[in-house]
Design a protein around this motif. Structure first.
Motif, PDB file in Angstrom:
ATOM      1  N   ARG A  50       0.837  -1.199   0.000  1.00  0.00           N
ATOM      2  CA  ARG A  50       0.000   0.000   0.000  1.00  0.00           C
ATOM      3  C   ARG A  50       0.868   1.244   0.000  1.00  0.00           C
ATOM      4  O   ARG A  50       2.046   1.214   0.372  1.00  0.00           O
ATOM      5  CB  ARG A  50      -0.942   0.001   1.200  1.00  0.00           C
ATOM      6  N   PHE A  51       0.256   2.352  -0.387  1.00  0.00           N
ATOM      7  CA  PHE A  51       0.991   3.610  -0.524  1.00  0.00           C
ATOM      8  C   PHE A  51       0.000   4.761  -0.445  1.00  0.00           C
ATOM      9  O   PHE A  51      -1.230   4.550  -0.426  1.00  0.00           O
ATOM     10  CB  PHE A  51       1.767   3.640  -1.847  1.00  0.00           C
ATOM     11  N   LEU A 118      -4.935  -4.784   5.175  1.00  0.00           N
ATOM     12  CA  LEU A 118      -3.800  -3.937   5.523  1.00  0.00           C
ATOM     13  C   LEU A 118      -4.220  -2.732   6.352  1.00  0.00           C
ATOM     14  O   LEU A 118      -3.745  -1.626   6.157  1.00  0.00           O
ATOM     15  CB  LEU A 118      -3.086  -3.469   4.247  1.00  0.00           C
ATOM     16  N   ALA A 119      -5.148  -2.937   7.263  1.00  0.00           N
ATOM     17  CA  ALA A 119      -5.613  -1.821   8.072  1.00  0.00           C
ATOM     18  C   ALA A 119      -4.490  -1.282   8.956  1.00  0.00           C
ATOM     19  O   ALA A 119      -4.470  -0.109   9.301  1.00  0.00           O
ATOM     20  CB  ALA A 119      -6.789  -2.262   8.935  1.00  0.00           C
ATOM     21  N   ASN A 120      -3.575  -2.171   9.342  1.00  0.00           N
ATOM     22  CA  ASN A 120      -2.474  -1.771  10.202  1.00  0.00           C
ATOM     23  C   ASN A 120      -1.159  -2.031   9.487  1.00  0.00           C
ATOM     24  O   ASN A 120      -1.118  -2.601   8.412  1.00  0.00           O
ATOM     25  CB  ASN A 120      -2.541  -2.567  11.517  1.00  0.00           C
ATOM     26  N   GLU A 121      -0.048  -1.613  10.115  1.00  0.00           N
ATOM     27  CA  GLU A 121       1.259  -1.928   9.561  1.00  0.00           C
ATOM     28  C   GLU A 121       1.394  -3.442   9.514  1.00  0.00           C
ATOM     29  O   GLU A 121       0.771  -4.159  10.263  1.00  0.00           O
ATOM     30  CB  GLU A 121       2.354  -1.308  10.435  1.00  0.00           C
ATOM     31  N   TYR A 252     -12.038  -2.044  -3.583  1.00  0.00           N
ATOM     32  CA  TYR A 252     -11.100  -3.146  -3.342  1.00  0.00           C
ATOM     33  C   TYR A 252      -9.717  -2.627  -2.958  1.00  0.00           C
ATOM     34  O   TYR A 252      -9.075  -3.175  -2.063  1.00  0.00           O
ATOM     35  CB  TYR A 252     -10.951  -3.983  -4.613  1.00  0.00           C
ATOM     36  N   PHE A 253      -9.248  -1.609  -3.665  1.00  0.00           N
ATOM     37  CA  PHE A 253      -7.838  -1.235  -3.591  1.00  0.00           C
ATOM     38  C   PHE A 253      -7.591   0.126  -2.957  1.00  0.00           C
ATOM     39  O   PHE A 253      -6.577   0.773  -3.224  1.00  0.00           O
ATOM     40  CB  PHE A 253      -7.205  -1.305  -4.985  1.00  0.00           C
ATOM     41  N   THR A 254      -8.504   0.577  -2.107  1.00  0.00           N
ATOM     42  CA  THR A 254      -8.252   1.708  -1.219  1.00  0.00           C
ATOM     43  C   THR A 254      -8.712   1.321   0.175  1.00  0.00           C
ATOM     44  O   THR A 254      -9.509   0.393   0.354  1.00  0.00           O
ATOM     45  CB  THR A 254      -8.993   2.989  -1.656  1.00  0.00           C
ATOM     46  N   GLU A 255      -8.211   2.041   1.157  1.00  0.00           N
ATOM     47  CA  GLU A 255      -8.626   1.791   2.534  1.00  0.00           C
ATOM     48  C   GLU A 255      -8.381   3.028   3.383  1.00  0.00           C
ATOM     49  O   GLU A 255      -7.498   3.842   3.074  1.00  0.00           O
ATOM     50  CB  GLU A 255      -7.843   0.618   3.132  1.00  0.00           C
ATOM     51  N   LEU A 261      -6.129   8.429   3.430  1.00  0.00           N
ATOM     52  CA  LEU A 261      -6.554   7.374   2.531  1.00  0.00           C
ATOM     53  C   LEU A 261      -5.330   6.724   1.880  1.00  0.00           C
ATOM     54  O   LEU A 261      -4.373   7.401   1.512  1.00  0.00           O
ATOM     55  CB  LEU A 261      -7.473   7.951   1.453  1.00  0.00           C
ATOM     56  N   LYS A 262      -5.377   5.385   1.735  1.00  0.00           N
ATOM     57  CA  LYS A 262      -4.292   4.627   1.122  1.00  0.00           C
ATOM     58  C   LYS A 262      -4.794   3.911  -0.130  1.00  0.00           C
ATOM     59  O   LYS A 262      -5.960   3.568  -0.244  1.00  0.00           O
ATOM     60  CB  LYS A 262      -3.743   3.578   2.103  1.00  0.00           C
ATOM     61  N   GLN A 263      -3.866   3.685  -1.085  1.00  0.00           N
ATOM     62  CA  GLN A 263      -4.099   2.797  -2.207  1.00  0.00           C
ATOM     63  C   GLN A 263      -3.333   1.505  -1.987  1.00  0.00           C
ATOM     64  O   GLN A 263      -2.361   1.455  -1.232  1.00  0.00           O
ATOM     65  CB  GLN A 263      -3.617   3.430  -3.524  1.00  0.00           C
TER      66      GLN A 263
END
Length: 287
Positions: A50-51, A118-121, A252-255, A261-263
């Motif tokens: 993620r990034f 991937l909610a967390n590290e 699907y690919f963001t959170e 916000l992450k991709q």
């Protein structure tokens, strides 16, 4: 001290980026230990990373180095209409992706499901799985550790009509099937699904019989089926188009559990087949 298996996964990707596919195969070893393969099965290496949402390099320059033309035009159009972006990498990884994979120490996910929530590290997670021919494998993209209480999605169907739906207790899944070919390549199918609601008893029709399962209901988006053929060492890259909010691929690919916000990107590499003579089965003598 030996490295954790998932750390070796990312080190393999970094080595591939630096050395190229030929040198990796010459080494004759997989990055992760794999049990004896069953007949007609293949090994898939799966990595999620993620990034920052909207990153210019990873939404621009990166995709200039990924071959999207290997995916049929009509399939790409349908997927893009629903927020997905997909392409192939053969051998050397793009430099921006290599830097991303080196940016964080990975951690091995637990559990039997292919859970890459991937909610967390950490920023990167990965593992190798065996995929018997034609047997569905569920890759849980989001919502496994904590299902989305409400998930609003916009869809564009095969005819171009736009509809919307809000799901309760939802998670996004890619159902993968592999079909080994006689030349050592593998045809890979991916079908998006949204599982939702409380688990219940379901009747699943199969060829000539009905199977009973206990689980949540699932909406299957067969018109978004992705089929591609992978050669050993090739990597399929899946992500989203950041300018398509609320689409299925975007969800699907963001959170955003907390903070910005992450991709996410999903990398699927064909790591091993029954035809891969340069990759010995663990326990057999090396040449």
């Amino acid at each position: 001290m030996p490295r954790p298996p998932a750390q070796a996964t990312i080190l393999w990707f970094c080595a591939l980026a630096a050395l190229g596919c030929a040198k990796v195969h010459t080494a004759g070893k997989l990055p992760l230990a794999m049990a004896q393969m069953s007949p007609n099965s293949v090994g898939l290496e799966l990595v999620f990373t993620r990034f920052a949402f909207g990153d210019d390099q990873l939404n621009g320059a990166l995709w200039a180095e990924i071959d999207e033309q290997q995916i049929p035009v009509e399939t790409r159009r349908r997927l893009a209409d629903n927020g997905f972006r997909v392409g192939l990498v053969g051998g050397r990884l793009p430099a921006s992706l290599e830097r991303l994979l080196k940016s964080s120490q990975p951690e091995q996910p637990a559990g039997e499901l292919l859970n890459f929530e991937l909610a967390n590290e950490p920023l990167i997670r990965g593992r190798i799985v065996q995929s018997p021919a034609g047997v569905p494998k569920r890759i849980i993209v989001s919502g496994e550790q904590r299902q989305h209480e409400q998930l609003a999605v916009l869809f564009r169907d095969a005819g171009g009509a736009v509809t919307g739906r809000t799901y309760a207790l939802a998670r996004g899944v890619l159902v993968a099937k592999t079909h080994p070919q006689s030349d050592g390549r593998v045809r890979l199918e991916l079908i998006p699904e949204v599982e939702h609601g409380a688990p219940q008893r379901r009747f699943i029709p199969r060829d000539g019989y009905t199977r009973f399962e206990f689980g949540p209901a699932a909406d299957v988006f067969d018109h978004l089926r992705l089929e591609t053929t992978l050669a050993p060492g090739q990597t399929l890259v899946l992500g989203t188009l950041p300018d398509r909010p609320a689409t299925l691929g975007y969800q699907y690919f963001t959170e955003q559990e907390s903070g910005p916000l992450k991709q996410k990107l999903l990398l699927i590499r064909l790591a091993r087949t029954q035809h891969d003579e340069l990759t010995p089965v663990p326990g057999t003598p090396e040449p």
